[in-house]
Design a protein around this motif. Sequence first.
Motif, short mmCIF file in Angstrom:
data_model
loop_
_atom_site.label_atom_id
_atom_site.label_comp_id
_atom_site.label_asym_id
_atom_site.label_seq_id
_atom_site.Cartn_x
_atom_site.Cartn_y
_atom_site.Cartn_z
N GLY A 16 -39.01 33.89 83.69
CA GLY A 16 -37.58 33.67 83.83
C GLY A 16 -36.73 34.84 83.42
N GLY A 17 -37.36 35.91 82.94
CA GLY A 17 -36.57 37.05 82.48
C GLY A 17 -35.79 37.71 83.59
N LEU A 18 -36.41 37.85 84.76
CA LEU A 18 -35.74 38.50 85.90
C LEU A 18 -34.51 37.72 86.32
CD1 LEU A 18 -35.66 40.65 88.13
CD2 LEU A 18 -37.20 39.19 89.47
N MET A 19 -34.67 36.41 86.48
CA MET A 19 -33.54 35.58 86.92
C MET A 19 -32.44 35.56 85.87
SD MET A 19 -32.76 33.71 89.61
CE MET A 19 -34.34 33.22 90.31
N THR A 20 -32.82 35.50 84.61
CA THR A 20 -31.83 35.44 83.54
C THR A 20 -30.98 36.71 83.49
OG1 THR A 20 -33.28 34.03 82.22
CG2 THR A 20 -31.51 35.14 81.06
N ILE A 21 -31.65 37.85 83.55
CA ILE A 21 -30.90 39.11 83.43
C ILE A 21 -30.03 39.34 84.66
CG2 ILE A 21 -32.65 40.63 84.44
CD1 ILE A 21 -31.96 42.66 82.27
N MET A 22 -30.48 38.89 85.83
CA MET A 22 -29.67 39.06 87.04
C MET A 22 -28.40 38.22 86.97
SD MET A 22 -32.47 39.30 90.13
CE MET A 22 -31.19 39.56 91.36
N VAL A 23 -28.51 37.01 86.45
CA VAL A 23 -27.34 36.14 86.33
C VAL A 23 -26.32 36.74 85.37
CG1 VAL A 23 -26.52 33.89 85.51
CG2 VAL A 23 -28.56 34.03 86.95
N PHE A 24 -26.79 37.19 84.21
CA PHE A 24 -25.85 37.72 83.23
C PHE A 24 -25.28 39.07 83.66
CE2 PHE A 24 -27.81 34.55 80.49
CZ PHE A 24 -26.71 34.10 79.77
N LEU A 25 -26.09 39.89 84.34
CA LEU A 25 -25.55 41.15 84.84
C LEU A 25 -24.49 40.89 85.91
CD1 LEU A 25 -28.69 43.46 85.05
CD2 LEU A 25 -26.72 43.73 83.56
N TRP A 26 -24.73 39.90 86.77
CA TRP A 26 -23.73 39.57 87.79
C TRP A 26 -22.42 39.14 87.12
CZ3 TRP A 26 -22.76 39.56 92.96
CH2 TRP A 26 -21.73 38.74 93.41
N ILE A 27 -22.53 38.37 86.06
CA ILE A 27 -21.33 37.89 85.36
C ILE A 27 -20.55 39.06 84.78
CG2 ILE A 27 -20.50 36.55 83.40
CD1 ILE A 27 -21.44 34.84 85.74
N PHE A 28 -21.24 39.95 84.07
CA PHE A 28 -20.54 41.03 83.36
C PHE A 28 -20.17 42.19 84.28
CE2 PHE A 28 -22.57 38.81 79.81
CZ PHE A 28 -21.50 38.72 78.93
N MET A 29 -20.85 42.31 85.43
CA MET A 29 -20.46 43.33 86.39
C MET A 29 -19.18 42.96 87.14
SD MET A 29 -22.36 45.97 86.27
CE MET A 29 -23.88 46.42 85.42
N GLY A 30 -18.63 41.78 86.84
CA GLY A 30 -17.34 41.42 87.41
C GLY A 30 -16.25 42.40 87.03
N LEU A 31 -16.42 43.07 85.89
CA LEU A 31 -15.45 44.09 85.48
C LEU A 31 -15.41 45.23 86.49
CD1 LEU A 31 -13.51 45.05 83.21
CD2 LEU A 31 -15.46 46.24 82.22
N LEU A 32 -16.59 45.69 86.94
CA LEU A 32 -16.64 46.75 87.94
C LEU A 32 -16.11 46.28 89.29
CD1 LEU A 32 -20.13 48.38 87.21
CD2 LEU A 32 -17.88 49.07 86.38
N ALA A 33 -16.40 45.02 89.63
CA ALA A 33 -15.90 44.48 90.90
C ALA A 33 -14.38 44.48 90.91
CB ALA A 33 -16.44 43.07 91.11
N GLY A 34 -13.78 44.01 89.83
CA GLY A 34 -12.33 43.98 89.76
C GLY A 34 -11.72 45.37 89.78
N TYR A 35 -12.33 46.29 89.02
CA TYR A 35 -11.80 47.66 88.98
C TYR A 35 -11.86 48.32 90.36
CZ TYR A 35 -11.05 52.48 87.52
OH TYR A 35 -10.55 53.75 87.39
#
Length: 641
Positions: free
Chosen positions: A375-394
């Motif tokens: 589950g490590g791959l899925m977990t890290i992808m979900v959290f990276l997607w969440i926190f990469m929202g900063l780059l998406a907005g910028y």
Amino acid sequence: MGEKMVELMIRTLCTMVMLVLIKMPPANGFYLPGVAPRDFQKGETLEVKVNKLTSTKTQLPYDYYFLSYCKPPKIRNSAENLGEVLRGDRIENSVYSFHMREQQSCKVACRVKIDSVSAKNFKEKIDDDYRVNLILDNLPVAVLWLSRDEKPAVYEHGFRVGFKAKFSGMKDQRYFIFNHLKFKVKYHQDPDTDTALVVGFEVTPLSIQHKYTTWDDDNTQLTTCKHGTKTVLQPGIVPQEIESDTEIVFTYDVSFESSDIKWASRWDTYLLMNDDQIHWFSIINSLIIVLFLSGMVAMIMMKTLYREIANYNQLDQDEVHEESGWKLVHADVFRPPNNYSLLCVYVGTGVQVFGMTFVTMIFALLGFLSPSNRGGLMTIMVFLWIFMGLLAGYSSGHLHKMLKGKDWKKTSLKTAFMVPSVLFTTFFMLNALIWGEKSSGAVPFGTMFVIVLLWFGISVPLVFLGSYLGFKTPAKEDPVKTNKIPRPIPLQPWYINPLFAMLFGGILPFGAVFIELFFILTSVWLNQFYYIFGFLFIVFIILLITCAEISIVLCYFQLCNEDYRWWWRSYLTSGASALYLFLYCIFYFCVKLEITKLVSAILYFGYMFIIAYAFFILTGTIGFCACFWFVRKIYSSVKIE
């Protein structure tokens, strides 16, 4: 007003982070889940855990205790991370218990009397080729198949629930269950101490119709096998048939074998690919071809452009009026496109997907995402997607400002909800289908609520914060001025047609990944382990280069034909590779998979749609960013008064 909104967002984010930290369990130093070795003393208890029942025919996992197997007095769920829940893993305790380096023979687990419903469930799972997955010391059980020739042995993950056969005296095929398991535990002993590490976990399933004189819950003596002797199929022993109102006795043997395998190499047998030579040759061949084509494209483009720019800058002022080609549309090339707000949204989301993918691969290269870390791959992808929202907005906010947009809040709102809504809606509908099949792969509504909370509580505020910062960042001026009246676009040749450009532009990026795509699909849908992240990272870099260069080439041809509408075209050119990816998924479904159920087919194409959609956003954004840099570069290099 804007500063107060940003301050409120920062306070909200800090509160969310504090809540997450408070809920986290305490840790005693750095520890990578599933990677720390554990020493076992002689006679120490080894607990076997059970995982989900899996099938490559249905792609619907089920809980182990969905079938009428032996149950412990109290079923305990192991600690699960978010990725395990999303993958449908349900790791629980079992009745199987060993003692380190102590042989056991004909150990009775339990007896179960199955009714008509249980018999039907067993038969359905045998028809669908379901496999049982057990875990010992975080190592999955495997069935060893020896080859008659010199080929290496093959390990199959898990063992089948049972089989269908027709023996002498039977009119038709009947169902039989594997109720006796012969376990073999391989261990690596420490020469300095008496401890040992578990380095292998194998099983040989047998079907035996056990018989006994009297049943004793503590010490039942079976007539079909005896304690202290290895269980073998002898003449007169018949397999255990599955029938309604039938009593089934579950037994097991345990043997221990010393091994030279080091603990760090115990996963090698699971990661071994039978067609490794084909895999390596195909990857290297694909990389060489793509690198060669990319080098040729880059050389031709740079040579041609530098010559044209040099000649153009040496012209007299009177000769400038006779300009042609891409130089003729300098006053329109930076004109904002139609639906530029939507373009900003997709570019911002593409940056988010790129950041998530790139960082995930870095973690994989560093060994953080080994198969032992379930589950490590899925977990890290979900959290990276969440926190990469900063780059998406910028990214969306800054591009919105460069295109002379004013309403950055509306663009920010679209960035936060448009693409995530499509993905979440598709995922929710697929999850409803899984729930209807009573599969353990269905994500619980509690986990769904957590995902929505992460989305609205962290990702959305980060997108708005990034959009605010991106819009407030000063934008670079365009290299040339834009006329108020658009220039008429002449009739275009057939090869500049947008549809043709998209079909042609998507071939090369897809060609860079389709070999690796085969192995990725195999690992996902055929329950194989994928761990060649080094090659995958190289292919990912080649994909980025290919998307960038093919988009630049077609954009250059488009500008040479005096068509300045390059904004959306550059995005769709490389993004069209997602169409080929989805077509390849259809081909893979027809050729490699044996899915027969409608629900399973819908799940396959639903998840492949999500992957293809994300691939479209990623490749399209790379193509657009490359063309954006290219267009600004060439028009800033010419002298236009």
